[in-house]
Design an enzyme around this catalytic site. Structure first.
Site, PDB file in Angstrom:
ATOM      1  N   GLU A 124       0.993  -0.861  -0.047  1.00 36.08           N
ATOM      2  CA  GLU A 124       0.019   0.137   0.368  1.00 36.08           C
ATOM      3  C   GLU A 124       0.576   1.051   0.325  1.00 36.08           C
ATOM      4  OE1 GLU A 124      -3.739   1.607   2.241  1.00 36.08           O
ATOM      5  OE2 GLU A 124      -2.765   0.324   3.047  1.00 36.08           O
ATOM      6  N   LYS A 154      -2.663 -14.077  19.387  1.00 33.94           N
ATOM      7  CA  LYS A 154      -2.623 -13.307  17.746  1.00 33.94           C
ATOM      8  C   LYS A 154      -4.915 -13.756  17.578  1.00 33.94           C
ATOM      9  CE  LYS A 154       0.915 -15.484  16.519  1.00 33.94           C
ATOM     10  NZ  LYS A 154       1.949 -16.795  16.175  1.00 33.94           N
TER      11      LYS A 154
END
Length: 351
Positions: free
Chosen positions: A41, A172
Protein backbone atom coordinates in the site's frame (compact mmCIF):
# COMPACT_ATOMS: atom_id res chain seq x y z
CA UNK A 1 2.16 -39.55 11.24
CA UNK A 2 3.95 -39.49 7.91
CA UNK A 3 7.10 -37.46 7.51
CA UNK A 4 6.45 -34.02 6.09
CA UNK A 5 8.37 -32.76 3.09
CA UNK A 6 9.13 -29.15 2.31
CA UNK A 7 10.24 -27.40 -0.83
CA UNK A 8 13.30 -25.18 -0.92
CA UNK A 9 12.91 -21.90 0.96
CA UNK A 10 12.33 -18.88 -1.25
CA UNK A 11 11.68 -15.25 -0.32
CA UNK A 12 8.80 -12.94 -1.17
CA UNK A 13 9.84 -9.40 -2.02
CA UNK A 14 7.84 -6.60 -0.44
CA UNK A 15 8.47 -2.96 -1.46
CA UNK A 16 10.19 -1.19 1.44
CA UNK A 17 11.07 2.43 2.06
CA UNK A 18 12.62 4.28 4.94
CA UNK A 19 10.38 7.13 6.04
CA UNK A 20 11.14 10.11 8.23
CA UNK A 21 12.93 11.09 10.21
CA UNK A 22 10.46 11.03 13.08
CA UNK A 23 11.36 13.14 16.11
CA UNK A 24 11.06 11.24 19.40
CA UNK A 25 11.34 11.86 23.09
CA UNK A 26 10.28 9.68 26.01
CA UNK A 27 11.58 6.91 28.25
CA UNK A 28 12.71 4.50 25.51
CA UNK A 29 13.92 6.51 22.51
CA UNK A 30 15.01 10.08 21.78
CA UNK A 31 16.19 11.89 18.67
CA UNK A 32 15.25 11.92 14.98
CA UNK A 33 15.07 8.47 13.40
CA UNK A 34 14.06 7.08 9.99
CA UNK A 35 11.85 3.97 10.07
CA UNK A 36 11.41 1.11 7.55
CA UNK A 37 7.96 0.27 6.18
CA UNK A 38 7.42 -2.82 3.99
CA UNK A 39 4.06 -2.61 2.23
CA UNK A 40 2.18 -2.96 -1.03
CA UNK A 41 0.00 0.00 0.00
CA UNK A 42 2.37 2.64 -1.30
CA UNK A 43 0.36 5.70 -0.10
CA UNK A 44 1.35 4.63 3.40
CA UNK A 45 4.86 6.01 2.89
CA UNK A 46 3.91 9.65 2.18
CA UNK A 47 1.12 9.48 4.75
CA UNK A 48 3.49 8.43 7.54
CA UNK A 49 5.98 10.91 6.10
CA UNK A 50 3.52 13.76 6.62
CA UNK A 51 3.06 12.76 10.23
CA UNK A 52 6.85 12.55 10.58
CA UNK A 53 7.16 16.09 9.23
CA UNK A 54 4.72 17.29 11.87
CA UNK A 55 6.81 15.60 14.57
CA UNK A 56 9.91 17.52 13.44
CA UNK A 57 8.06 20.83 13.64
CA UNK A 58 7.11 20.26 17.28
CA UNK A 59 9.57 20.65 20.14
CA UNK A 60 10.16 17.20 21.60
CA UNK A 61 8.25 15.59 18.74
CA UNK A 62 6.32 12.46 19.66
CA UNK A 63 6.62 11.42 23.28
CA UNK A 64 6.65 7.60 23.29
CA UNK A 65 6.27 6.12 26.76
CA UNK A 66 6.61 2.40 27.50
CA UNK A 67 4.36 1.86 30.52
CA UNK A 68 4.41 -1.93 30.83
CA UNK A 69 5.66 -5.20 29.34
CA UNK A 70 4.98 -8.91 29.73
CA UNK A 71 4.43 -12.02 27.66
CA UNK A 72 1.83 -14.59 28.67
CA UNK A 73 0.90 -18.19 28.25
CA UNK A 74 -2.29 -19.66 29.71
CA UNK A 75 -2.16 -23.35 30.51
CA UNK A 76 -5.16 -25.60 31.03
CA UNK A 77 -5.61 -28.16 33.78
CA UNK A 78 -8.55 -30.49 34.37
CA UNK A 79 -10.04 -31.28 37.76
CA UNK A 80 -12.93 -33.36 39.11
CA UNK A 81 -15.02 -30.27 39.73
CA UNK A 82 -15.00 -26.54 40.44
CA UNK A 83 -14.24 -26.99 44.15
CA UNK A 84 -11.16 -29.09 43.41
CA UNK A 85 -10.04 -26.60 40.77
CA UNK A 86 -10.41 -23.76 43.29
CA UNK A 87 -8.37 -25.55 45.95
CA UNK A 88 -5.61 -26.22 43.43
CA UNK A 89 -5.62 -22.64 42.17
CA UNK A 90 -5.20 -21.32 45.71
CA UNK A 91 -2.16 -23.53 46.27
CA UNK A 92 -0.64 -22.60 42.91
CA UNK A 93 -0.97 -18.88 43.65
CA UNK A 94 0.48 -19.30 47.16
CA UNK A 95 3.61 -21.02 45.82
CA UNK A 96 4.68 -18.22 43.48
CA UNK A 97 8.30 -18.27 44.70
CA UNK A 98 8.60 -22.01 44.06
CA UNK A 99 7.32 -21.54 40.51
CA UNK A 100 9.62 -18.60 39.89
CA UNK A 101 12.55 -20.80 40.89
CA UNK A 102 11.50 -23.33 38.24
CA UNK A 103 11.51 -20.59 35.59
CA UNK A 104 14.91 -19.26 36.69
CA UNK A 105 16.48 -22.71 36.48
CA UNK A 106 15.30 -23.14 32.90
CA UNK A 107 15.86 -19.70 31.35
CA UNK A 108 18.45 -16.92 31.49
CA UNK A 109 15.95 -14.23 30.52
CA UNK A 110 12.41 -15.26 31.52
CA UNK A 111 11.07 -13.99 34.85
CA UNK A 112 7.66 -14.92 36.21
CA UNK A 113 5.76 -11.77 37.22
CA UNK A 114 2.13 -12.83 37.63
CA UNK A 115 -0.19 -15.83 38.00
CA UNK A 116 -3.85 -15.34 37.12
CA UNK A 117 -6.20 -18.35 37.54
CA UNK A 118 -9.67 -18.68 36.03
CA UNK A 119 -12.12 -21.50 36.74
CA UNK A 120 -14.83 -22.75 34.39
CA UNK A 121 -16.55 -25.75 35.93
CA UNK A 122 -13.95 -28.50 36.23
CA UNK A 123 -11.46 -26.60 34.07
CA UNK A 124 -8.66 -24.55 35.60
CA UNK A 125 -6.97 -21.98 33.37
CA UNK A 126 -3.76 -20.48 34.72
CA UNK A 127 -2.41 -17.44 32.90
CA UNK A 128 1.32 -17.02 33.54
CA UNK A 129 2.93 -13.66 32.74
CA UNK A 130 6.68 -13.25 32.22
CA UNK A 131 9.22 -10.66 31.23
CA UNK A 132 11.37 -11.95 28.37
CA UNK A 133 14.25 -9.52 27.80
CA UNK A 134 14.68 -8.45 24.17
CA UNK A 135 12.74 -11.39 22.71
CA UNK A 136 9.03 -11.19 21.93
CA UNK A 137 8.97 -14.37 23.99
CA UNK A 138 6.55 -16.73 22.25
CA UNK A 139 8.77 -19.79 22.57
CA UNK A 140 10.38 -18.68 25.81
CA UNK A 141 7.10 -18.53 27.71
CA UNK A 142 5.88 -21.79 26.19
CA UNK A 143 9.02 -23.58 27.40
CA UNK A 144 8.67 -21.98 30.83
CA UNK A 145 5.00 -22.93 31.01
CA UNK A 146 5.81 -26.52 30.05
CA UNK A 147 8.17 -26.69 33.02
CA UNK A 148 5.62 -25.03 35.32
CA UNK A 149 2.90 -27.48 34.32
CA UNK A 150 5.18 -30.43 35.05
CA UNK A 151 6.06 -28.94 38.44
CA UNK A 152 2.42 -28.31 39.37
CA UNK A 153 1.31 -31.76 38.27
CA UNK A 154 4.04 -33.25 40.49
CA UNK A 155 2.38 -31.62 43.53
CA UNK A 156 -0.50 -34.12 43.34
CA UNK A 157 -3.28 -31.52 43.59
CA UNK A 158 -5.82 -33.66 41.79
CA UNK A 159 -5.20 -31.94 38.48
CA UNK A 160 -4.76 -33.45 35.02
CA UNK A 161 -3.06 -32.08 31.93
CA UNK A 162 -5.39 -30.17 29.61
CA UNK A 163 -3.25 -28.15 27.21
CA UNK A 164 -0.10 -26.05 27.14
CA UNK A 165 -2.23 -23.25 25.67
CA UNK A 166 -5.79 -22.71 26.82
CA UNK A 167 -6.65 -19.61 24.71
CA UNK A 168 -6.69 -17.39 27.81
CA UNK A 169 -3.26 -15.95 26.80
CA UNK A 170 -4.37 -14.62 24.20
CA UNK A 171 -2.18 -15.05 21.10
CA UNK A 172 -3.16 -13.71 17.65
CA UNK A 173 -6.83 -13.32 18.52
CA UNK A 174 -8.88 -10.20 19.25
CA UNK A 175 -9.92 -10.51 22.90
CA UNK A 176 -10.39 -8.32 25.94
CA UNK A 177 -7.95 -10.07 28.27
CA UNK A 178 -4.78 -8.66 26.73
CA UNK A 179 -5.88 -5.11 27.31
CA UNK A 180 -7.13 -5.86 30.81
CA UNK A 181 -4.12 -7.84 32.08
CA UNK A 182 -1.42 -7.01 29.54
CA UNK A 183 0.47 -8.93 26.87
CA UNK A 184 3.48 -7.56 25.05
CA UNK A 185 4.64 -3.95 25.35
CA UNK A 186 2.16 -1.28 26.46
CA UNK A 187 3.20 1.94 24.71
CA UNK A 188 1.58 5.36 24.76
CA UNK A 189 2.55 7.88 22.07
CA UNK A 190 1.34 11.47 22.14
CA UNK A 191 2.07 14.90 20.72
CA UNK A 192 0.80 18.47 21.11
CA UNK A 193 0.68 20.23 17.73
CA UNK A 194 0.29 24.03 17.57
CA UNK A 195 -2.73 25.23 15.62
CA UNK A 196 -0.65 26.87 12.86
CA UNK A 197 1.09 23.55 12.11
CA UNK A 198 -2.24 21.71 12.06
CA UNK A 199 -3.53 24.22 9.52
CA UNK A 200 -0.36 24.56 7.45
CA UNK A 201 0.89 20.97 7.30
CA UNK A 202 -2.21 18.85 7.92
CA UNK A 203 -4.62 21.21 6.10
CA UNK A 204 -7.26 20.90 8.81
CA UNK A 205 -8.06 22.12 12.32
CA UNK A 206 -7.75 20.69 15.82
CA UNK A 207 -11.51 20.96 16.21
CA UNK A 208 -12.19 18.88 13.10
CA UNK A 209 -9.69 16.16 14.00
CA UNK A 210 -10.91 15.85 17.59
CA UNK A 211 -14.51 15.69 16.39
CA UNK A 212 -13.72 13.01 13.80
CA UNK A 213 -11.87 10.88 16.35
CA UNK A 214 -15.05 10.76 18.46
CA UNK A 215 -17.49 10.23 15.62
CA UNK A 216 -15.45 7.77 13.54
CA UNK A 217 -13.17 5.95 15.94
CA UNK A 218 -15.45 5.73 18.98
CA UNK A 219 -19.03 5.90 17.75
CA UNK A 220 -18.32 4.14 14.46
CA UNK A 221 -16.24 1.43 16.11
CA UNK A 222 -18.86 0.91 18.81
CA UNK A 223 -21.74 0.34 16.40
CA UNK A 224 -19.43 -2.01 14.45
CA UNK A 225 -18.89 -4.06 17.61
CA UNK A 226 -15.16 -3.37 17.99
CA UNK A 227 -13.46 -5.08 20.95
CA UNK A 228 -11.30 -2.76 23.08
CA UNK A 229 -10.35 -0.87 19.95
CA UNK A 230 -11.03 2.58 18.52
CA UNK A 231 -8.62 3.62 15.79
CA UNK A 232 -8.56 4.35 12.08
CA UNK A 233 -5.81 2.04 10.76
CA UNK A 234 -3.17 0.99 13.28
CA UNK A 235 -2.81 -2.32 11.42
CA UNK A 236 -1.37 -0.65 8.30
CA UNK A 237 1.66 0.79 10.07
CA UNK A 238 2.10 -2.23 12.31
CA UNK A 239 2.21 -4.74 9.48
CA UNK A 240 4.64 -2.62 7.45
CA UNK A 241 6.99 -2.20 10.41
CA UNK A 242 6.65 -5.85 11.48
CA UNK A 243 7.56 -7.17 8.03
CA UNK A 244 10.56 -4.86 7.76
CA UNK A 245 11.97 -5.92 11.13
CA UNK A 246 11.31 -9.67 11.21
CA UNK A 247 8.37 -9.70 13.62
CA UNK A 248 5.62 -12.33 13.72
CA UNK A 249 3.18 -10.49 11.46
CA UNK A 250 0.14 -12.39 12.78
CA UNK A 251 0.52 -10.45 16.02
CA UNK A 252 -1.01 -7.40 14.34
CA UNK A 253 -4.35 -9.04 15.22
CA UNK A 254 -4.01 -8.05 18.88
CA UNK A 255 -1.45 -5.32 18.27
CA UNK A 256 -3.92 -3.28 16.24
CA UNK A 257 -6.38 -3.26 19.14
CA UNK A 258 -5.74 0.21 20.50
CA UNK A 259 -7.11 3.68 20.96
CA UNK A 260 -6.71 7.07 19.32
CA UNK A 261 -7.47 10.06 21.51
CA UNK A 262 -7.57 13.74 20.59
CA UNK A 263 -8.35 17.09 22.23
CA UNK A 264 -8.77 20.59 20.84
CA UNK A 265 -6.72 22.55 23.36
CA UNK A 266 -6.03 26.32 23.44
CA UNK A 267 -2.39 25.66 22.50
CA UNK A 268 -3.16 23.18 19.71
CA UNK A 269 -4.19 19.64 18.84
CA UNK A 270 -3.37 17.03 21.47
CA UNK A 271 -3.19 13.68 19.67
CA UNK A 272 -2.40 10.30 21.21
CA UNK A 273 -2.23 6.64 20.23
CA UNK A 274 -2.47 3.94 22.88
CA UNK A 275 -1.04 0.53 21.91
CA UNK A 276 -1.48 -1.71 24.96
CA UNK A 277 -0.21 -4.98 23.52
CA UNK A 278 2.63 -4.71 21.03
CA UNK A 279 4.32 -8.10 20.73
CA UNK A 280 7.75 -7.37 19.27
CA UNK A 281 11.39 -8.30 19.83
CA UNK A 282 14.87 -7.57 18.58
CA UNK A 283 16.20 -11.14 18.90
CA UNK A 284 14.77 -14.53 18.03
CA UNK A 285 13.14 -16.14 15.02
CA UNK A 286 13.11 -14.01 11.86
CA UNK A 287 15.95 -11.74 13.01
CA UNK A 288 18.66 -13.75 11.19
CA UNK A 289 17.76 -12.44 7.73
CA UNK A 290 20.17 -9.96 6.17
CA UNK A 291 17.61 -7.25 5.50
CA UNK A 292 16.28 -7.52 9.05
CA UNK A 293 19.77 -7.28 10.53
CA UNK A 294 20.43 -4.21 8.37
CA UNK A 295 17.22 -2.60 9.63
CA UNK A 296 18.06 -3.43 13.26
CA UNK A 297 21.48 -1.82 12.95
CA UNK A 298 20.11 1.31 11.28
CA UNK A 299 17.40 1.63 13.96
CA UNK A 300 20.03 1.48 16.69
CA UNK A 301 18.76 -1.86 17.98
CA UNK A 302 22.12 -3.60 18.03
CA UNK A 303 23.63 -1.35 20.69
CA UNK A 304 24.94 -2.91 23.90
CA UNK A 305 22.12 -2.08 26.30
CA UNK A 306 20.63 -3.71 29.39
CA UNK A 307 18.34 -6.69 28.64
CA UNK A 308 14.99 -5.50 27.36
CA UNK A 309 16.03 -1.96 26.47
CA UNK A 310 16.40 -2.63 22.73
CA UNK A 311 12.96 -4.23 22.51
CA UNK A 312 11.44 -1.30 24.41
CA UNK A 313 13.13 1.07 21.96
CA UNK A 314 11.65 -0.90 19.05
CA UNK A 315 8.17 -0.77 20.59
CA UNK A 316 8.46 2.99 21.07
CA UNK A 317 9.58 3.48 17.45
CA UNK A 318 6.60 1.45 16.25
CA UNK A 319 4.14 3.39 18.40
CA UNK A 320 5.47 6.71 17.09
CA UNK A 321 5.18 5.45 13.52
CA UNK A 322 1.59 4.39 14.16
CA UNK A 323 0.82 7.89 15.45
CA UNK A 324 2.29 9.49 12.31
CA UNK A 325 0.11 7.40 10.00
CA UNK A 326 -3.00 7.70 12.15
CA UNK A 327 -2.68 11.47 12.41
CA UNK A 328 -2.17 11.92 8.68
CA UNK A 329 -5.09 9.70 7.67
CA UNK A 330 -7.56 11.30 10.09
CA UNK A 331 -6.50 14.77 8.98
CA UNK A 332 -7.12 13.77 5.36
CA UNK A 333 -10.54 12.37 6.21
CA UNK A 334 -11.69 15.71 7.60
CA UNK A 335 -11.56 17.05 4.04
CA UNK A 336 -14.01 15.78 1.37
CA UNK A 337 -12.28 13.88 -1.45
CA UNK A 338 -8.72 14.18 -0.12
CA UNK A 339 -8.24 10.52 0.78
CA UNK A 340 -9.37 9.14 -2.58
CA UNK A 341 -7.49 11.77 -4.53
CA UNK A 342 -4.27 10.82 -2.75
CA UNK A 343 -4.76 7.11 -3.46
CA UNK A 344 -5.52 7.74 -7.14
CA UNK A 345 -2.48 9.97 -7.51
CA UNK A 346 -0.05 7.73 -5.66
CA UNK A 347 -1.26 4.25 -6.66
CA UNK A 348 -2.42 4.83 -10.21
CA UNK A 349 0.13 7.41 -11.30
CA UNK A 350 -2.47 9.99 -12.35
CA UNK A 351 -2.73 13.66 -11.47
Amino acid sequence: MSKSTYSETTYTAIPTRWVGPIRFSGNAVTGEIDVPLATYETPLWPSVGRGAKVSRLVEGGIVATVVGERMTRSVLFTATGASAAHRASTIISSRFDDLQAVVTRGSRFATLVEIHPEIVGSLLFVRFAFTTGDASGHNMVTAASDALMAEILSWDLGLGYGSISGNFCTDKKATGINGALGRGKNVQADILIPHDIVAGTLKTSAEKVAELVVRKNYVGSTIAGALRSANAHFANMLLAFYLATGQDAANIVEGSQGFTYAENRPEGLYFACSLPHLIVGTVGNGKHLDHVEEAMVRLGLREDRAPGENSRRLAALIAGTVLCGELSLLAAQTNPGELMAAHVSLERGTD
